[in-house]
Design an enzyme around this catalytic site. Structure first.
Site, PDB file in Angstrom:
ATOM      1  N   ASP A 185       0.836  -1.198   0.000  1.00  0.00           N
ATOM      2  CA  ASP A 185       0.000   0.000   0.000  1.00  0.00           C
ATOM      3  C   ASP A 185       0.867   1.242   0.000  1.00  0.00           C
ATOM      4  O   ASP A 185       2.086   1.155  -0.153  1.00  0.00           O
ATOM      5  CB  ASP A 185      -1.009  -0.027   1.147  1.00  0.00           C
ATOM      6  CG  ASP A 185      -0.338  -0.354   2.463  1.00  0.00           C
ATOM      7  OD1 ASP A 185       0.700   0.270   2.738  1.00  0.00           O
ATOM      8  OD2 ASP A 185      -0.839  -1.227   3.193  1.00  0.00           O
ATOM      9  N   LYS A 196      -4.603   3.426  -1.023  1.00  0.00           N
ATOM     10  CA  LYS A 196      -5.553   4.492  -1.354  1.00  0.00           C
ATOM     11  C   LYS A 196      -5.389   4.870  -2.830  1.00  0.00           C
ATOM     12  O   LYS A 196      -4.269   5.123  -3.286  1.00  0.00           O
ATOM     13  CB  LYS A 196      -5.195   5.696  -0.496  1.00  0.00           C
ATOM     14  CG  LYS A 196      -6.372   6.542  -0.103  1.00  0.00           C
ATOM     15  CD  LYS A 196      -5.865   7.650   0.790  1.00  0.00           C
ATOM     16  CE  LYS A 196      -6.975   8.239   1.623  1.00  0.00           C
ATOM     17  NZ  LYS A 196      -6.485   9.195   2.602  1.00  0.00           N
ATOM     18  N   MET A 230      -0.888   8.850  12.919  1.00  0.00           N
ATOM     19  CA  MET A 230      -2.051   9.360  12.174  1.00  0.00           C
ATOM     20  C   MET A 230      -2.658  10.582  12.849  1.00  0.00           C
ATOM     21  O   MET A 230      -3.850  10.624  13.157  1.00  0.00           O
ATOM     22  CB  MET A 230      -3.128   8.260  12.059  1.00  0.00           C
ATOM     23  CG  MET A 230      -2.649   7.067  11.280  1.00  0.00           C
ATOM     24  SD  MET A 230      -3.808   5.702  11.283  1.00  0.00           S
ATOM     25  CE  MET A 230      -3.398   4.861  12.781  1.00  0.00           C
TER      26      MET A 230
HETATM   27  N1  SAH Z   1       2.079  -0.003  10.789  1.00  0.00           N
HETATM   28  C1  SAH Z   1       2.690   1.304  10.695  1.00  0.00           C
HETATM   29  C2  SAH Z   1       1.747   2.397  11.061  1.00  0.00           C
HETATM   30  C3  SAH Z   1       0.578   2.553  10.143  1.00  0.00           C
HETATM   31  S1  SAH Z   1      -0.484   3.885  10.577  1.00  0.00           S
HETATM   32  C4  SAH Z   1       3.928   1.346  11.573  1.00  0.00           C
HETATM   33  O1  SAH Z   1       4.157   0.426  12.372  1.00  0.00           O
HETATM   34  O2  SAH Z   1       4.702   2.289  11.431  1.00  0.00           O
HETATM   35  C5  SAH Z   1       0.120   5.157   9.534  1.00  0.00           C
HETATM   36  C6  SAH Z   1       0.820   6.208  10.331  1.00  0.00           C
HETATM   37  O3  SAH Z   1       2.126   5.818  10.655  1.00  0.00           O
HETATM   38  C7  SAH Z   1       1.016   7.518   9.602  1.00  0.00           C
HETATM   39  O4  SAH Z   1      -0.157   8.305   9.656  1.00  0.00           O
HETATM   40  C8  SAH Z   1       2.137   8.154  10.387  1.00  0.00           C
HETATM   41  O5  SAH Z   1       1.657   8.684  11.584  1.00  0.00           O
HETATM   42  C9  SAH Z   1       2.970   6.941  10.738  1.00  0.00           C
HETATM   43  N2  SAH Z   1       4.086   6.762   9.787  1.00  0.00           N
HETATM   44  C10 SAH Z   1       4.288   5.740   8.950  1.00  0.00           C
HETATM   45  N3  SAH Z   1       5.456   5.888   8.282  1.00  0.00           N
HETATM   46  C11 SAH Z   1       6.005   7.021   8.736  1.00  0.00           C
HETATM   47  C12 SAH Z   1       7.216   7.708   8.460  1.00  0.00           C
HETATM   48  N4  SAH Z   1       8.093   7.252   7.574  1.00  0.00           N
HETATM   49  N5  SAH Z   1       7.466   8.874   9.142  1.00  0.00           N
HETATM   50  C13 SAH Z   1       6.603   9.327  10.051  1.00  0.00           C
HETATM   51  N6  SAH Z   1       5.450   8.713  10.340  1.00  0.00           N
HETATM   52  C14 SAH Z   1       5.142   7.587   9.700  1.00  0.00           C
END
Ligand code: SAH
Length: 470
Positions: free
Chosen positions: A251, A273, A385
């Protein structure tokens, strides 16, 4: 090819090492590990050699003498590892005259054999050599191969070795090889490599029965945490499985650089998305995973960060379990950890923070969160998020008692190109974020530890820090 690579059996054979220093000790230790009876020839032993002598009573012997030809009597091989070149040359000559294979350390010209760099996953051994041309290159290659080979590869080889005879008894010769191929790339091998023992015996019996009945190979799913974006932050297991998958479902949080690491010919399926903004429904993703696996394919489901942190990985795992499809979960570096590392921000600290909480900003309006608990001092809160709800989060935390001056930071695109770190206080962060136009993906980190975040280039103690490409 100027050298013939061989694996030499030296169990209970006499091996002679000339020298009493650390190099001699290292070589002697290797020979001892292979079961040899080792004799160290040296007028004196240095500390490492003395310690080795104490550690291998009965198998390692020291002859307190200068080298003489008689020492080579009955030797299966000899190693010259002393720091007097003339002695090493003499060892080489005598060994040659007696027809005994000899290695002179760091002197391939005088050696009849040389040592490879070794990756040891016994019983699997990888030996790498450059015929003495570039030992450092060989060692680098060893590092790469070390990283590629699972740590429990030896266990898998033993597991197979113990069952080889059984397979020979039960399967026709031409069915054996496909059986092992399937086994080594299937869920059972993965279980052994992960150190799981439960159900492995039964699984093997089933696989063997299936092979006898010529059942087609079942498909399987790898639920892989792809980390925060930088492909160097993938785990070794994630890489190994990505290399095996026939199909990859990913995704928008999965960076293209990560996808690059999948097999060239793997089918890539986007399930995030769409440009017009609507998500692929979770039920559809579950169905796709099941469909592909039922076709006998190896399916990699790549998820940003870790699959079990705000990733709906649990739902996919449950759906697969209901459908009876084997699934391997590979943890990934979650964004919160990557963001903390990028900002040099310790999530816990002996004096400042005794706990860390990962919270989703998704459900702010639904009062699902315990705001007074989140507003307490001496802890770190990481909001996922949350960019679009920043102002709301700050209002609620302040209302629950969090002070205006509590340090808070936004980390945007952690580990990716364009990473930015915006450091401030609870009260000031929303205005700064709006001015800097911070957008997703970004994380909000709140707590006293944020004051320790990377601050080079900072203008004034409480000024915000904008890094990277603004
Ligand atoms: N499973 C993922 C999280 C998914 S929810 C994990 O463990 O990281 C999606 C959220 O993760 C985004 O809205 C943001 O808040 C955060 N996120 C994911 N990748 C990111 C990145 N490279 N830098 C900052 N925030 C990130």
């Amino acid at each position: 090819m100027d050298y013939l690579p061989l694996f030499l059996r030296i169990e209970n054979r006499r091996a002679v090492v000339i020298g009493g220093g650390p190099v001699a000790a290292r070589k002697a230790e290797l020979l001892l590990k292979c079961g040899a009876r080792v004799v160290l020839i040296a007028p004196q032993l240095q500390r490492s050699a003395r310690e080795l002598l104490a550690a291998w009573p009965g198998r390692l012997e020291h002859q307190e003498a200068a080298f003489a030809a008689a020492h080579l009597e009955g030797a299966a091989l000899a190693i010259a590892a002393c720091d007097v070149p003339a002695v090493n040359a003499q060892v080489a000559r005598e060994a040659e005259a007696h027809g005994i294979p000899v290695n002179v350390v760091d002197d391939p010209a005088r050696s009849s054999f040389i040592f490879p760099a070794i990756v040891d996953r016994s019983p699997v051994i990888v030996a790498i050599g450059s015929q003495g041309a570039a030992p450092v290159l060989a060692r680098r290659l060893r590092g790469l191969i070390e990283a590629l080979l699972p740590a429990r590869l030896g266990e898998l080889a033993r597991f197979a070795g113990e069952r080889r005879q059984l397979v020979q008894q039960q399967l026709a010769p031409r069915a054996r090889r496909p059986f092992w191929e399937r086994l080594f790339s299937g869920p059972l091998a993965r279980q052994v490599l992960a150190g799981e023992t439960e159900g492995v015996r039964e699984g093997f019996a089933r696989a063997l029965a299936g092979a006898r009945a010529q059942a087609p190979a079942p498909g399987e799913v790898y639920l892989i945490g792809a980390g925060p974006g930088d492909p160097d932050l993938l785990t070794l297991r994630a890489l190994q499985l990505l290399q095996q998958a026939d199909v990859v479902l990913y995704d928008r949080l999965v960076d293209p650089a990560v996808l690059e690491r999948a097999r060239r010919d793997a089918e890539r399926v986007f399930v995030g998305k769409a440009p017009e903004g609507c998500h692929t429904p979770q039920e559809l993703i579950n169905e796709l995973l099941i469909d592909y696996a039922r076709r006998g394919l190896k399916v990699a489901r790549l998820k940003g960060g870790d699959p079990f942190i705000f990733g709906r990985g649990g739902e996919e795992l449950q759906a697969l379990a209901r459908a009876g499809i084997a699934c391997t979960v590979v943890p990934g570096i979650t964004a919160g950890l990557a963001a903390a590392a990028a900002a040099g921000l310790p999530l816990t600290h002996r004096e400042l923070s005794q706990s860390v909480t990962f919270v989703t900003g998704h459900a702010i309006g639904e009062d699902a969160l315990d705001w007074p608990a989140l507003a307490r001092p001496r802890q770190t809160i990481v909001f996922y998020m949350s960019v679009s709800r920043l102002a709301d989060i700050v209002i609620r935390l302040r209302a629950a008692g969090a002070p205006a001056q509590r340090p808070a930071a936004l980390i945007e695109r952690a580990s990716l190109a364009g990473q930015r770190i915006l450091r401030s206080t609870l009260a000031e962060l929303p205005a700064l974020a709006a001015a800097a136009q911070v957008s997703a993906p970004a994380l909000l980190v709140i707590g006293e530890v944020v004051a320790l975040a990377r601050a080079e280039g900072e203008l004034a103690p409480l000024a915000c820090l904008l890094q990277g490409v603004a």
